[in-house]
Each structure stands twice: as C-alpha cells, then as structure tokens.
Design a protein around this motif. Structure first.
Motif, mmCIF file in Angstrom:
data_model
loop_
_atom_site.group_PDB
_atom_site.id
_atom_site.type_symbol
_atom_site.label_atom_id
_atom_site.label_comp_id
_atom_site.label_asym_id
_atom_site.label_seq_id
_atom_site.Cartn_x
_atom_site.Cartn_y
_atom_site.Cartn_z
ATOM 1 N N LYS A 74 0.882 -1.105 -0.164
ATOM 2 C CA LYS A 74 0.135 0.081 0.018
ATOM 3 C C LYS A 74 0.942 1.254 -0.053
ATOM 4 O O LYS A 74 2.021 1.194 0.188
ATOM 5 C CB LYS A 74 -0.882 -0.004 1.100
ATOM 6 C CG LYS A 74 -1.987 -1.258 0.971
ATOM 7 C CD LYS A 74 -3.047 -0.797 2.205
ATOM 8 C CE LYS A 74 -2.581 -1.276 3.639
ATOM 9 N NZ LYS A 74 -3.834 -1.463 4.460
ATOM 10 N N LEU A 75 0.390 2.538 -0.351
ATOM 11 C CA LEU A 75 1.062 3.589 -0.368
ATOM 12 C C LEU A 75 2.144 3.853 0.750
ATOM 13 O O LEU A 75 3.198 4.249 0.366
ATOM 14 C CB LEU A 75 0.021 4.918 -0.163
ATOM 15 C CG LEU A 75 0.707 6.152 -0.526
ATOM 16 C CD1 LEU A 75 1.433 6.468 -1.877
ATOM 17 C CD2 LEU A 75 -0.273 7.470 -0.128
ATOM 18 N N ASP A 76 1.591 3.805 2.046
ATOM 19 C CA ASP A 76 2.733 4.193 2.971
ATOM 20 C C ASP A 76 3.786 3.207 3.112
ATOM 21 O O ASP A 76 4.828 3.545 3.402
ATOM 22 C CB ASP A 76 1.771 4.207 4.499
ATOM 23 C CG ASP A 76 0.943 5.244 4.688
ATOM 24 O OD1 ASP A 76 1.114 6.384 3.854
ATOM 25 O OD2 ASP A 76 -0.069 4.980 5.547
ATOM 26 N N ALA A 77 3.410 1.963 2.700
ATOM 27 C CA ALA A 77 4.671 1.005 2.778
ATOM 28 C C ALA A 77 5.457 1.406 1.426
ATOM 29 O O ALA A 77 6.703 1.108 1.544
ATOM 30 C CB ALA A 77 4.209 -0.562 2.810
ATOM 31 N N ASP A 102 -4.711 0.664 -1.732
ATOM 32 C CA ASP A 102 -5.374 1.405 -0.762
ATOM 33 C C ASP A 102 -6.820 1.285 -1.083
ATOM 34 O O ASP A 102 -7.766 1.235 -0.395
ATOM 35 C CB ASP A 102 -4.795 2.592 -0.377
ATOM 36 C CG ASP A 102 -3.335 2.427 0.174
ATOM 37 O OD1 ASP A 102 -2.983 2.785 1.374
ATOM 38 O OD2 ASP A 102 -2.512 2.540 -0.762
ATOM 39 N N ILE A 103 -6.967 1.844 -2.542
ATOM 40 C CA ILE A 103 -8.293 2.173 -3.035
ATOM 41 C C ILE A 103 -9.145 1.008 -3.122
ATOM 42 O O ILE A 103 -10.472 1.010 -2.760
ATOM 43 C CB ILE A 103 -8.205 2.911 -4.382
ATOM 44 C CG1 ILE A 103 -7.471 4.230 -4.189
ATOM 45 C CG2 ILE A 103 -9.631 2.996 -5.129
ATOM 46 C CD1 ILE A 103 -7.178 4.853 -5.560
ATOM 47 N N LEU A 104 -8.506 -0.212 -3.101
ATOM 48 C CA LEU A 104 -9.100 -1.404 -3.214
ATOM 49 C C LEU A 104 -9.801 -2.080 -1.824
ATOM 50 O O LEU A 104 -10.718 -2.836 -1.728
ATOM 51 C CB LEU A 104 -8.424 -2.734 -3.742
ATOM 52 C CG LEU A 104 -7.746 -2.458 -5.331
ATOM 53 C CD1 LEU A 104 -7.047 -3.665 -5.802
ATOM 54 C CD2 LEU A 104 -9.268 -2.530 -6.245
ATOM 55 N N ARG A 105 -9.320 -1.189 -0.852
ATOM 56 C CA ARG A 105 -9.579 -1.557 0.559
ATOM 57 C C ARG A 105 -11.167 -1.191 0.785
ATOM 58 O O ARG A 105 -11.614 -0.214 0.288
ATOM 59 C CB ARG A 105 -8.891 -0.889 1.525
ATOM 60 C CG ARG A 105 -7.379 -1.754 1.780
ATOM 61 C CD ARG A 105 -7.456 -3.378 1.606
ATOM 62 N NE ARG A 105 -6.231 -3.834 2.008
ATOM 63 C CZ ARG A 105 -5.356 -4.349 0.818
ATOM 64 N NH1 ARG A 105 -5.765 -4.198 -0.291
ATOM 65 N NH2 ARG A 105 -4.325 -5.162 1.112
ATOM 66 N N PRO A 106 -11.992 -1.744 1.711
ATOM 67 C CA PRO A 106 -13.479 -1.446 2.060
ATOM 68 C C PRO A 106 -13.552 0.150 2.360
ATOM 69 O O PRO A 106 -14.530 0.392 1.934
ATOM 70 C CB PRO A 106 -13.673 -2.206 3.250
ATOM 71 C CG PRO A 106 -12.945 -3.467 3.272
ATOM 72 C CD PRO A 106 -11.540 -2.901 2.582
ATOM 73 N N ARG A 107 -12.459 0.642 2.891
ATOM 74 C CA ARG A 107 -12.937 2.095 3.522
ATOM 75 C C ARG A 107 -11.324 2.870 3.022
ATOM 76 O O ARG A 107 -10.087 2.309 3.381
ATOM 77 C CB ARG A 107 -13.023 2.138 4.950
ATOM 78 C CG ARG A 107 -14.288 1.629 5.306
ATOM 79 C CD ARG A 107 -14.478 2.008 6.930
ATOM 80 N NE ARG A 107 -15.810 1.341 7.242
ATOM 81 C CZ ARG A 107 -16.317 1.580 8.554
ATOM 82 N NH1 ARG A 107 -15.484 2.088 9.388
ATOM 83 N NH2 ARG A 107 -17.635 0.760 8.629
#
Length: 271
Positions: A74-77, A102-107
C-alpha cells in the motif's frame, strides 16, 4: 539518451505481476523491465555528463536500471520502504505508481491518500529527476469493480493536479482505452497480462519521448462468451482470486510478504 539512471517504484503494477518469467527475480518481467531494456540498449559508451558515482554507472556512459517495487504494498509502505533507497541511487529518471491497493480496501479517504502521496512525490521531484506517475485504469466496466469506479476517478483527478504542480510526466492509464480489451489483463482481472505489460512499456516510452521499436502486443483471437459463460467466469474468478485476496486483507497478510525488490541496485543489462 537523456536518462542514465532509472529507478522504478511501486507495487505489483511496476514489479511486473501478470507477466511471468521464471528465470527473472521474483518470477516476473513486467512493463518496467521491457521499457528499461530499450533504455539500456539505447545507451552508449560516451561520457554521461551527469553526477555519476551510483550503482557502477557514473562516468561510464552505461545506463542503469533499478526496480524497488513489491506486490501488495500500500501507499505508506511504498513510501516508507522504497523512497529513501530510491533517493540514495540518485536517479535522473524515476517512475512510481502507488495507492491502488489502498483504494481497493473497504474504506479509504482518497483526499488524504493523495495528500500523503504528494509529499513523497515532492521529495522525488526535488532531486531534479524526471518524474513519471500513472493514473489508475478505469476498471468500472469489469464485474466486481464497478462500485470502486468513482474512487479511482477521484484519485486520478487529484493526482493530475499534483503532477501539474510538480511538472511530472503522466502516463494516463485511465485514457488508454485499448485496455478495455480483456486480453490485456490476466485472469485475476487486477494485473496486466504479458500483452498489457508490453503495451504499457510503449506508453511509458512514448510519454518520455524515447524512440523505440517495441512491437504491438500479440493477442489471441477474441472470444465472445455467452451470458452463462460470463457468469461462470465471474464465479470462478470470485473463488480463485477475490476470496483469497479478501482473506489476506482480513488477516493482515500480503502477496508480497517475504519478497525483496527485484533489482535493488542498478543493473546495466537484462536477460
């Protein structure tokens, strides 16, 4: 050749997932390797005229390529694990795509996500390197992704604004309409197929204004599945790809766990 030190950052998109090659690190090739092959082949043995001293490429005229991307990040990683190593390599060309996982995550708060992304992009742009970013593709027409279309559209528009401010080059994946052809995608519907990676390599080089002779992707004959066959394909996709992906997310695991960057230092030739 205006570029001598190319570093690629990101997640599975840049690592090369969907373009298998067991002989290469992490078992994949990908668009970045395909584009880097053109850059490496175009380099000559003259003086770089650049800062040099990095990864064995400085002052030799050789073009170097490093790929720090790891699938599932994800972005932060991506920013925490790849940004400092990339800066230490002192690239004059850097590409990055991050945030899609990140965008694929539920929220997800897309505004906050892109604001964090912008901070990392500013650090890259401040080096003076040519910075290349990618919008996300429009997957809204594909079964299983329609509900996420507005998220990706917002991400893209915010990213375009950041790119304008930083004078970054944008490869506008959203507007590459040939990717509506499912033959450019792997069976998991998330990653590009070898043909898709080949097309992306050409789009990347075109955006840079680098001449190349990459052939058009070789595509098998298009099929026309019946509605019943499409439903069966979606059910098989759900069992084989969607459910395992959701299970990893719920348990905090990633497809990239245990993997290392494919080329953490500059290489001057690819297999």
């Amino acid at each position: 050749m205006p570029f001598r030190r190319y570093v690629a950052l990101g997640d599975s998109f840049t690592e090369g997932v969907g373009d298998p090659d067991p002989a290469l690190p992490n078992g994949v090739r990908g668009w970045a390797d395909r584009a880097a092959t053109v850059l490496l082949d175009t380099g000559d043995s003259g003086d770089t005229g650049g800062t040099g001293g990095t990864g064995g490429t400085g002052g030799t005229g050789q073009v170097g390529y490093a790929n720090l991307a790891i699938r599932g990040r994800k972005l932060d990683a991506v920013l925490a694990e790849q940004l400092d190593p990339a800066l230490a390599l002192r690239p004059d060309l850097v590409s990055i795509y991050a945030g899609g996982n990140d965008i694929l995550r539920p929220r997800v708060d897309v505004d906050t996500l892109v604001a964090r992304y912008a901070e990392g992009l500013q650090r890259l742009a401040a080096t003076g390197a040519r910075l290349v970013v990618f919008t996300a593709h429009d997957r809204g027409r594909v079964a299983g992704f329609g509900a996420l279309r507005s998220r990706f559209a917002l991400y893209n528009e915010l990213l375009r604004e950041v790119a304008d401010d930083l004078d970054a080059t944008v490869v506008d994946f959203w507007r590459l309409h040939e990717y509506r052809d499912l033959r450019l995608w792997s069976e998991d519907r998330i990653h590009m197929s070898p043909a898709g990676h080949q097309r992306m390599a050409a789009a990347f080089l075109d955006a840079l204004g680098v001449a190349h002779r990459l052939p058009a992707p070789s595509l098998a004959a298009a099929s026309q599945p019946t509605p019943r066959e499409r439903r069966a394909e979606t059910l098989a996709w759900t069992r084989t790809h969607a459910v395992p992906w959701l299970r990893r997310g719920l348990t905090g695991r990633s497809s990239g766990d245990g993997l290392r960057p494919r080329y953490p230092e500059y290489v001057t030739a690819l297999a």
